[in-house]
Every structure is written in C-alpha cells, then in structure tokens.
Design a protein around this motif. Sequence first.
Motif, mmCIF file in Angstrom:
data_model
loop_
_atom_site.group_PDB
_atom_site.id
_atom_site.type_symbol
_atom_site.label_atom_id
_atom_site.label_comp_id
_atom_site.label_asym_id
_atom_site.label_seq_id
_atom_site.Cartn_x
_atom_site.Cartn_y
_atom_site.Cartn_z
ATOM 1 N N MET A 1 0.674 -1.472 0.311
ATOM 2 C CA MET A 1 -0.106 -0.295 -0.139
ATOM 3 C C MET A 1 0.467 0.899 0.218
ATOM 4 S SD MET A 1 -3.063 1.134 2.414
ATOM 5 C CE MET A 1 -3.636 -0.339 3.063
ATOM 6 N N HIS A 2 -0.235 2.343 -0.730
ATOM 7 C CA HIS A 2 1.337 3.658 -1.084
ATOM 8 C C HIS A 2 1.243 4.226 0.299
ATOM 9 C CE1 HIS A 2 2.669 8.154 -1.974
ATOM 10 N NE2 HIS A 2 2.752 7.124 -3.227
ATOM 11 N N GLU A 3 2.448 4.704 0.883
ATOM 12 C CA GLU A 3 3.300 5.603 2.116
ATOM 13 C C GLU A 3 1.657 6.705 2.417
ATOM 14 O OE1 GLU A 3 4.763 9.021 3.379
ATOM 15 O OE2 GLU A 3 4.518 8.581 1.205
ATOM 16 N N LEU A 4 1.714 7.454 0.967
ATOM 17 C CA LEU A 4 0.635 8.123 1.796
ATOM 18 C C LEU A 4 -0.987 8.059 1.803
ATOM 19 C CD1 LEU A 4 -0.388 12.124 1.713
ATOM 20 C CD2 LEU A 4 -0.799 11.315 -0.820
ATOM 21 N N LEU A 5 -0.953 6.667 1.595
ATOM 22 C CA LEU A 5 -2.955 6.135 1.145
ATOM 23 C C LEU A 5 -2.838 5.442 3.207
ATOM 24 C CD1 LEU A 5 -5.421 5.940 1.162
ATOM 25 C CD2 LEU A 5 -4.631 3.545 -0.325
ATOM 26 N N LEU A 6 -1.565 4.994 3.534
ATOM 27 C CA LEU A 6 -1.286 4.351 5.120
ATOM 28 C C LEU A 6 -1.072 5.243 5.891
ATOM 29 C CD1 LEU A 6 1.483 2.022 4.806
ATOM 30 C CD2 LEU A 6 -0.814 1.359 5.162
ATOM 31 N N GLN A 7 -0.761 6.422 5.883
ATOM 32 C CA GLN A 7 -1.484 8.003 6.360
ATOM 33 C C GLN A 7 -1.699 8.042 6.185
ATOM 34 O OE1 GLN A 7 2.045 10.337 6.006
ATOM 35 N NE2 GLN A 7 4.291 8.762 5.617
ATOM 36 N N ALA A 8 -2.907 7.992 5.638
ATOM 37 C CA ALA A 8 -4.272 8.649 5.832
ATOM 38 C C ALA A 8 -4.720 8.140 6.042
ATOM 39 C CB ALA A 8 -4.648 8.968 4.262
ATOM 40 N N ILE A 9 -5.084 6.103 6.078
ATOM 41 C CA ILE A 9 -5.989 5.779 6.898
ATOM 42 C C ILE A 9 -5.504 5.874 7.959
ATOM 43 C CG2 ILE A 9 -6.251 2.840 6.915
ATOM 44 C CD1 ILE A 9 -6.148 2.643 3.837
ATOM 45 N N GLU A 10 -4.692 5.441 8.848
ATOM 46 C CA GLU A 10 -4.097 6.266 10.294
ATOM 47 C C GLU A 10 -4.661 7.330 10.849
ATOM 48 O OE1 GLU A 10 -3.361 4.664 13.403
ATOM 49 O OE2 GLU A 10 -3.814 3.687 11.637
ATOM 50 N N ALA A 11 -5.197 8.405 9.867
ATOM 51 C CA ALA A 11 -5.181 9.761 9.965
ATOM 52 C C ALA A 11 -6.514 9.478 10.501
ATOM 53 C CB ALA A 11 -5.167 10.766 9.674
ATOM 54 N N HIS A 12 -7.160 9.264 9.635
ATOM 55 C CA HIS A 12 -8.825 8.369 9.737
ATOM 56 C C HIS A 12 -9.575 8.010 10.852
ATOM 57 C CE1 HIS A 12 -8.668 11.444 6.362
ATOM 58 N NE2 HIS A 12 -9.275 12.210 6.224
ATOM 59 N N GLY A 13 -8.350 6.798 11.333
ATOM 60 C CA GLY A 13 -8.802 5.791 12.401
ATOM 61 C C GLY A 13 -8.202 5.122 12.184
ATOM 62 N N GLY A 14 -7.833 4.493 11.068
ATOM 63 C CA GLY A 14 -6.711 3.103 10.905
ATOM 64 C C GLY A 14 -7.668 1.872 10.500
ATOM 65 N N ILE A 15 -6.616 1.480 9.846
ATOM 66 C CA ILE A 15 -7.420 0.110 9.413
ATOM 67 C C ILE A 15 -8.761 -1.072 9.950
ATOM 68 C CG2 ILE A 15 -5.577 -1.898 9.312
ATOM 69 C CD1 ILE A 15 -7.850 -0.759 6.632
ATOM 70 N N THR A 16 -7.074 -1.032 11.089
ATOM 71 C CA THR A 16 -8.817 -2.831 12.310
ATOM 72 C C THR A 16 -9.334 -2.021 12.292
ATOM 73 O OG1 THR A 16 -6.127 -2.463 13.093
ATOM 74 C CG2 THR A 16 -7.651 -2.883 14.346
ATOM 75 N N ARG A 17 -9.725 -0.207 13.384
ATOM 76 C CA ARG A 17 -11.548 -0.106 13.228
ATOM 77 C C ARG A 17 -12.176 -0.537 12.314
ATOM 78 N NH1 ARG A 17 -14.821 -0.428 16.576
ATOM 79 N NH2 ARG A 17 -16.356 1.467 17.112
ATOM 80 N N TRP A 18 -11.769 0.163 10.918
ATOM 81 C CA TRP A 18 -12.862 0.741 10.422
ATOM 82 C C TRP A 18 -13.008 -0.886 10.100
ATOM 83 C CZ3 TRP A 18 -14.789 3.785 7.815
ATOM 84 C CH2 TRP A 18 -15.348 3.126 5.602
ATOM 85 N N HIS A 19 -12.077 -2.063 9.830
ATOM 86 C CA HIS A 19 -12.823 -3.710 9.744
ATOM 87 C C HIS A 19 -13.683 -4.060 11.028
ATOM 88 C CE1 HIS A 19 -10.775 -4.123 6.085
ATOM 89 N NE2 HIS A 19 -9.609 -4.038 6.418
ATOM 90 N N GLU A 20 -14.250 -3.353 11.921
ATOM 91 C CA GLU A 20 -14.667 -4.003 13.063
ATOM 92 C C GLU A 20 -15.780 -3.819 12.498
ATOM 93 O OE1 GLU A 20 -10.864 -3.369 16.629
ATOM 94 O OE2 GLU A 20 -12.259 -1.845 16.643
ATOM 95 N N LEU A 21 -16.800 -2.301 12.490
ATOM 96 C CA LEU A 21 -17.465 -2.365 11.903
ATOM 97 C C LEU A 21 -18.015 -2.311 10.398
ATOM 98 C CD1 LEU A 21 -15.993 1.679 12.643
ATOM 99 C CD2 LEU A 21 -17.480 0.165 14.129
ATOM 100 N N SER A 22 -19.500 -2.099 10.184
ATOM 101 C CA SER A 22 -20.159 -2.758 9.185
ATOM 102 C C SER A 22 -21.098 -1.273 8.286
ATOM 103 C CB SER A 22 -20.992 -3.962 9.312
ATOM 104 O OG SER A 22 -21.416 -3.865 10.389
ATOM 105 N N GLN A 23 -21.216 -0.348 8.876
ATOM 106 C CA GLN A 23 -22.011 0.428 8.263
ATOM 107 C C GLN A 23 -22.112 1.703 9.125
ATOM 108 O OE1 GLN A 23 -26.344 -0.613 8.307
ATOM 109 N NE2 GLN A 23 -26.561 -0.206 10.228
ATOM 110 N N VAL A 24 -22.600 2.634 8.277
ATOM 111 C CA VAL A 24 -22.410 4.746 8.808
ATOM 112 C C VAL A 24 -24.030 4.780 8.904
ATOM 113 C CG1 VAL A 24 -21.267 5.012 6.716
ATOM 114 C CG2 VAL A 24 -21.307 6.096 9.239
ATOM 115 N N ARG A 25 -24.269 5.463 9.872
ATOM 116 C CA ARG A 25 -25.833 6.424 9.585
ATOM 117 C C ARG A 25 -25.241 7.660 9.860
ATOM 118 N NH1 ARG A 25 -30.818 3.705 11.286
ATOM 119 N NH2 ARG A 25 -31.851 4.563 10.241
#
Length: 239
Positions: A1-25
């Motif tokens: 994964m591109h270094e900038l994308l990794l940094q952006a995903i981490e800044a927005h909460g991180g991939i681990t937390r993202w995969h713990e969730l299934s939907q947003v309202r």
Amino acid sequence: MHELLLQAIEAHGGITRWHELSQVRATLVSGGELFTIKGLSQDDTPREMTVALHEEHASVEPFGAPDQRTDFTPERVSIEKLDGRVVAERTDPRRSFSGHALETAWDPLDRAYFNGYALWTYLTTPFLLAMPGFTVTETEPWREGDEMWRGLRATFPAHIASHSTHQDFYFGPERLLRRHDYFVDVAGGFAAAQYVSGHVDAAGIVVPTRRRAYRRASDGRPLVDQLMVSIDLSNIRFG
C-alpha cells in the motif's frame, strides 16, 4: 500500500478499527446548483443516509415521500416504501446516463443513483482506496494558502460506481482529507473540486461533516461562484 495512503488511513482511524465496523448512518442536508440545473426540487429537509462500509450499498430516507427510501447498488437502484414495496426501479442504471450533458434533466431514479454512489464514496474515503481493484499513485501536491496538500490519484475498478474512473484526493499536513477532485461523468463530465472540512471523530473513525463541490477551472482553481453540490452531515453513527 502506498505510504501516503497508509498515513491517511491511520489519520482517519486506522484499518483495524475500520474492519471492526460494517455500516455508517448520518443525517444529511444537501443543496447546490446541480439539482436545479437537473430540474429537481431541492429543500433543506434533513434525511437519513445509510452506507455499507465493505460493499457498495446505500440508502437514503425519506425520498420523494415521507414513507419512501432509496436502495442503491451499482447494478440496481430503486425507490421503495419503508415496508419494501417497490415504487420504481432500474437495472444497469449507469447506462441511462449515456449521452447526458450537464443540462440534461434527471428523473428521481437518476438522482437516487447519483446520491447513492456519491455518498458511499464520501463516507468510505479514504478506506475504499485500499479495497481490491483500486490503484493509487502520488500526484502533484496542491498548494492551498500556506499549506501544501499531498495528492493521491486513484483509479477506480469497473465494478465500483462513482463520479469518474480517475479521481484525486488531497491530504493536509495531518493527513486528513481536505480536497477531492473528479469529473461528474453522469452530468456531462464537468470537472469538480470538492473541499471538505469539519472533521469529527465518530466511534474512532474521523469523518468530514462539510463538503462543498465547485466547478473546477482548467488550472485547478475552484470556481467559488459555481457551487454545484453542498453536503452537511451530522449525527454520524458507525455500527
């Protein structure tokens, strides 16, 4: 994964937390010139947006009537009663936009499709860029005032419905999303520059609550007197 994308995903909460969730309202209020150009009525009624995080599926209610909602996937869009009865539907909805110019009128199913793919894209950024089939490369940064925003150019896979195949995402020094550029293929392909702000933390995921999409000049500047779409989000709940 591109270094900038990794940094952006981490800044927005991180991939681990993202995969713990299934939907947003979220509660949505939208406006802008695009809907007037398309011959659609527009008001500031708050609506409830529901988006799946790991597949492209979205719904908004009310839509057209207090007891109606939309159901969107890339392959099908429908307007239905809250009990599931179908009012109108369209399969292969992207095909219906063939030959459209900016001034071409939209029907309610056209708007439901646009709303579905656009809000799915917005509410899953930047995490969607790590999904299978996406490719990203770093592009020229964008200078905004005293800041330099690093950019990622994303190529969307064919099975994902969105504004255009190629889109640019710009991240500030803290690597939060600040700007999103694309072409609106379903509305004649006009160039848009969308500015995002008002980031909040919702259940560990950082989401911008304010989006303003302007027509974009050939040099990349936003044409601030041409506000095409405005979006304000509140009461954001992940689950």
